[in-house]
Structure formats: C-alpha cells, structure tokens
Scaffold this active site. Sequence first.
Site, PDB file in Angstrom:
ATOM      1  N   GLU A 298       0.837  -1.273  -0.027  1.00 14.61           N
ATOM      2  CA  GLU A 298       0.066  -0.031  -0.018  1.00 14.61           C
ATOM      3  C   GLU A 298       0.991   1.185   0.144  1.00 14.61           C
ATOM      4  O   GLU A 298       0.503   2.266  -0.763  1.00 14.61           O
ATOM      5  CB  GLU A 298      -0.703   0.056   1.309  1.00 14.61           C
ATOM      6  N   HIS A 301       2.067   1.978  -3.633  1.00 17.74           N
ATOM      7  CA  HIS A 301       1.118   2.467  -4.449  1.00 17.74           C
ATOM      8  C   HIS A 301       1.162   4.005  -4.566  1.00 17.74           C
ATOM      9  O   HIS A 301       0.476   4.543  -5.216  1.00 17.74           O
ATOM     10  CB  HIS A 301      -0.281   2.087  -3.850  1.00 17.74           C
TER      11      HIS A 301
END
Length: 868
Positions: A298, A301
């Site tokens: 994450e 990202h």
Amino acid sequence: MTESAPQAKYRKDYQSPTHTITDVNLTFDLNPERTRVTAISQVEQLSDQTELELDGEGIELVSVTVNGVAWQDYQQTESGLTLSNLPQKFELVIENDIAPAKNTALEGLYISDGAYCTQCEAEGFRRITYFLDRPDVLATYFTKVIADKAEFPYLLSNGNKVEHGDLDDGKHFVSWQDPHPKPSYLFALVAGDFDVLKDKYVTQSGRNVALEIFVDKGNLERAHHAMTSLVNSMKWDEERFGLEYDLDIYMIVAVDFFNMGAMENKGLNVFNSKFVLANEQTATDTDYLGIEAVIGHEYFHNWTGNRVTCRDWFQLSLKEGLTVFRDQEFSSDLGSRAVNRINNVRIIRGPQFAEDASPMSHPIRPEKVIEMNNFYTLTVYEKGSEVIRMMHTLLGESKFQAGMKLYFERHDGTAATCEDFVAAMEDASGVDLSQFRLWYSQSGTPTVTVTDRYDQDNQTYTLSVSQSTASTQDQSEKQPLHIPFDIELYAADGQAIELRCNGSKVANVLDITQANQEFVFDNVSEKPVPSMLREFSAPVKLNFEYSDEQLAFLMVHAQNEFAKWDAGQMLLAKYIKSNVVALSKGDKVHLPEMVIDAFRGVLLDSELEPAFIAEALSLPSFNEVSGWYETVDVDAVCDVIKGIKLILAEALQDELSAMYHMLKQAEYSVEHEAIGKRSLRNLCLQYLVHLAPFSGLAVEQYQTANNMTDTMAAMSAVNSASLKQRQAIMNDYSDKWSHDGLVMDKWFALQGTNPADDALDNLKACMQHKAFSLSNPNRTRSLVGSFLNMNPKRFHDKSGSGYQFAGEILAQLNESNPQVASRLIDPLLKFKKYDQERQSLIRTELEKLQQLDNLAKDLFEKVSKALN
C-alpha cells in the site's frame, strides 16, 4: 433473477469524460442514520455535451445548486443524477444524506465496530455523493469532517491537516487538504476513538514525515511491527526506486470489518486489522511477513497507483501488477529471495493457473466486465506482476529503472494505461516489446514443450522448443508470445557449462518468440543436464521428459535455489501422477528409495537455509495438483498426497526427529533466520505427527509454546492428523481467545480444514460460536472460505452436502455483502473439472443462485459465465 440482466462493459468502448472536476470541497456531518454530505465541485465541460451524468447509489438527494442558483433541471435515475443545460464552467453544490449504519456491503461510508470508515475502490464513492466516480477524473480534495468530540475524537481524511476546532453541541471538526489530484476511488474518511502509535521518518531530501497508526483501544502494543514495516518500506522505495513520500503525514487505520486486505487511499491507508496487528502471542510468522508485504504494497501505491493512476478499470493491472512486483521485490530484498519466489510461484501454479482454465479466464488487461469488483483477481494482480517481472528480466535492472523514471516523468499526476507503461519501458531501454504486449491481451496459460538432442561428434546440444496456449472461454484463437526462458546447462561434475551459440557467448535467458524454435549450443563436451525456467522466468507450464536421476541431480547441483526446489517439485509431481493411476487400479501409494534419498539429502544439507529446506519438503497442494488434470479424481488426489506424506514421514523419521529437536529456540524473534528455523521445525512436526511414536509431540508443543507460530503449528498438526486430543486443544484455545476475533480467525480456519467425516456438521456448529459473524468478512473467509478452498475431501463429498452448504451461504451473502460472496464462489465455478455426478450437484447449486430474484451483479457475472 433480476428482470433485466446486467450488461457488460467493454474496454473498446472507453470514452473520455464529457466533464471534469478539478477541485472538490467536501463536508461530512456524521450521523449513523443520516450523515449529511455537502460536495462543492468546480466543474469544467470538456466536450460539446452540456448534460452532466453523475454516478450515485443509495443516496437521498437534498438539493442541487449551480453557481449559487437552485438547479431544477435534473433527473434522478437508478444509477445516478443527470443535470441538463449547464454552463461550460461552473460551481456545483450537492447536498445529500446517507445511512452508514445500514451499509452492510462495506462500500462507501460505513460503520466498523463503532468507527466510521470508507472503502471507495472501485466504485464506492458513488455511495457517498453524486460524482464523476471514474478513475480518469482527478481533483484536489478539501475535506471537513464534523462529529461528536467525545465519541469520535479522531477525524481523519486524505492529505495534510489544515484546520480543527470545537463546535456547538459537543461537536468538533477537522479539515484536511490533499494537494495532489486524485480520482474519487482514493478518497478516505475515518472517524473514531483509537489508540495511536506515532513515529516519524526523515526522507532522503530531509523532509520530516509524521507517521501514525490508529488501532482499536487496547491494541497499541500490537502495532509496532506494522510501524517498522512502514519505515522499512519508505527507506526501500527511496533506495531501490528513488521515490520519496510527498505529504507531511502518513496514516494507517486498522479496522475489523473490511472487504479487502488494505486500501492505498492517499496519505490515509485503511487496513484490514489482519495486516496491522501482531505480537508473538497473537500472530504467526506468516502474519508478520504478511503485514510487512501488505504495508509495503500500500505504501508503494503512493507512486504506482496514486501519483500515476489508471485511466479506467480495465487498466487495473497497471497499478496492481506493478505494485505487487514491487512488494515482492521488497520482501525478497529484506528476507529470503528464494523462499519469497517459491511462495509467489505457488500462487501462480495453483489458484492463478486454475483461474486461467476457469470460466472466469481473462487477460491481465480484461476486455469486458459486468461488475468492476470482479476485476480484483489473481490474474490481474499475480499474473500481472509476473508480466512486469518478465519485462524486468528482458531489460535488466538498470534499463527497467530508466523505464520507471521515464514513466513518472511522462505520467505523474495523470490517469495512464498499460500501453503507456510498456511504451515508457520500450523507449527508455531501446528494447522492442511489440510482441511482448500480447501478454496484456491474451488469456490462458501457455505450455512450453522442450525436447533435447546431443551430437557427440559436433559437440553440440540442441533444445527444440514449442509453445502453445489452449483456447479459453473468452478467447479461442491464440498467438505465440514473447517468453523469456531462463536456462542453465550442467556437466556431470555439477559445473555450469558456458552457453555459446555460433562461437559467441550468449545469455542465460532465451527469447522464445515463435511457435517452434531451436537453440543450438556449441562446445558442449558431454550431454548436459538442463535446468529450465529458472526463477520461473515466465508464467508458463513446462513440458520436458526429465528422468528421476536428472531431477535428483538438479536438486543437488543447480546453482539457483529456486531451480533446486523446482526439480524436487517435478520429481514429486511424477510420482503423484503415477500413484493416482496406480490407486485407480487398486495398487498402494509407492515412492522409490531414490526419491526418498533425494529429499533426505535436501533435509540434511547444511549449506541450505532452513526456510528453503522447509519449502523443498512441502508437498504441492490439492489445488495445484488438480490443475494438472482435465478431470480431477478428487479422492485419489487427496489420498495420494496424504500417502506420499506418510511414506516420507516413515522413511525420514530419524532425520525429521533430530532436526525437530535441534531447531528448538528458547526465545522468540521475528528475524528472518529465526523464522526460517521455526518454519523447518514445524514442517518436521507436520510429518512426524502422523506416526504413532511421535503423536505426542504436537500436544507437548501446544502446551509449552511461547509464541503463536508454534501454537498454531501444533494445532494444525493435531487437526490434520485427527488426533484424539484435537477437541480438547480446540476448546482450550477457544476459551483463551474468544474475546479476540482476529486471533479466533486462525481457529476458524482450522475448523474449516478439519478432515474428519463430520467436518461440515462441526463447521455449522462453529457458525454459532460467539466470536463468529457472517457479517464480518474476516470471520467468513476464515471459516467458510477455508472449507470451500482448502478442504477438498469434505467440500467435494459425493453426497453434495458441501455444495449445498456453499449455495446457502452464498445466497445469504448475496443479500448482505455481494463482494465477499463473489470471492467465495470461485471453487464452484470450476465444476467441469470434476466427475459427472459432482458436476450435476454443483450445477444445481449454481442454477439456484441464478434464479434468485435479486442476484447481485458480482455473482450474476460469475454464475452466468460458469453455466454458459
């Protein structure tokens, strides 16, 4: 079934938005039954169309204003709001109400254990307000959150905190500004009362970034590993990719009710608590490694997904395939590269290959879809990552990094396509990737078949290679792909032979680009043993007639650890296949001494790391083995895998027992070396527990374990061997941990994989356990998901009871959480792989689902494809 069947959307029909929203100012006055949302958007017309079609679901509209004037020229539809006769540029104000407490689908704004949180990917923002809810509309967001101060002291959203204060009636507000344009799917809001773990990170350019992890009260000491993983992720992304974080604060919130693993919302990641909370008493080594990987994923990202997002959902692999590759590299750089690669490949060869062969087969960039949530597949993520890895293999690290740099230079702050990424790689490296692009558009698993020929007189060695891809449900015609094929040749003394063609040295990676090719190697003084598809250099099936002796040789001499492991897996595969045939003829499961000796050699090899040995001695799963067959003999495959495990246990019991006792550790540590030793020790236990003299080991380990890894390994061993102490141990664990749903998930997963004859009755009883709730995705996946996916003997019971149970649960989830139902249904979709009797039983359940009056789009798409 619904009166009008849901319609498919096609990638080829993509059209640019008629309008865009450049800035949006959101105000949330939170209330569980009636949250008031005010959205002030700056809208610009991009085409000659004056009508603006906004997406919206389950929203109660209050008012619409355009440039300060109440606007009546609009029409509400089932899927949104259409405004007409608009100026070219205007300020749009929409007020609406939503009910977070009634939102069981966990998309949009909902309540999780008393806290407000959001999930907007893929199309959840339209459940919050009417909006251009598509990834190619990027706006800057200013968000003001209002709530009761005592009940919700923390009010969070994307970006940097810019303002806060007290209001009347005990309320307060906090305002957040995100300066980076983003699509609506990256919006996030969280409100609640949490414990907060704080730290900071100084970036490579000297900027101070505040780090905050929000967890439920009482869980603060379980958040430290997540914080360590976050700091490691930020440091690694700077060192490996030169990418630095770009806000003043980075926040993670752990919630217990969440459909996914985690969500990369800009600056405010919302995480399933499973991937945040850990200490040695509540989490296993696998949990620790999973947290490290998902935190990394994450965080990565932020650049590959947020700063550059995807133009439309058909391009999902642009951000997910690339970011999975990045998190795999992160885990490999921090831990064991060989073990990480093995675990990645197990996913591809098992469930992803099965997906390729199923009715849901699709390329990593799909061509059509009915429900966007069904894009979140192993093909898009894991195979998508393999496609990025192949590019890295073809280009090499330096050219790949040059391609990444060019990609960001061209597309930072925009919504890009898969083609944009490939073009950047091609332009930066000078490598022609024209044929390689087929990996994005062609579905299915290619098979590479190899034969070899040695010419003693000319001292040449020839590999004849052919490639083919079987027709899939979505595509009948297939073309040759560009396949990077990594090989090494070994002489009898175990030394690698230099690869030379036409007198010149050549690289280990061969370019397979045609349906049939030959590679002739010069100056080969003896017939070599080939090691092929090293590092699993392409997501393909390899066909080559290795002898047992060659595979045993590679297990010892291959210089690449993955190749050692792969040789062992191929050796096991030969005997699993032959024993399935033998069993059908009434013979017993058999394993030659030479095969047993090969695995004994691996077990005793002091040069190999324990984590690798544990992988080398792990048998392939039922799911992977079933992928080898057009029609799977469920009972025979289960019996053969168990039979081989018993043979190895019996033959290697002395070595396994010695290793088990030697690897005992007094103190628990999450260092990778310690994890590896526990992994091998507990693998030894999994074998030994099936032998009467050693059955007490698992019970003793359960009683004396000082960490959850050893506790769960003992429970798993007792469970798989169906020891008489099973129920007492299960009861003891439940008594200790019933108050903690996340820790109970491990217990529920074991109940789902219980091999006993009464497993299904036991599972149904577990659904009445006070810690279980079908409304919680984690509980449901642990208990029901493990039964459907990892208990083949009982799920596929010939009575059909497992299928009936699945159908009943899916019908319930269709009402409450279709997204979870859609992820659970996959084992039923592969019904054509089984015998006629089982096919008929599964088809009956699918037909029942198809006839539901309110079948959700998520399930409709999968059920209709399976029954087609």
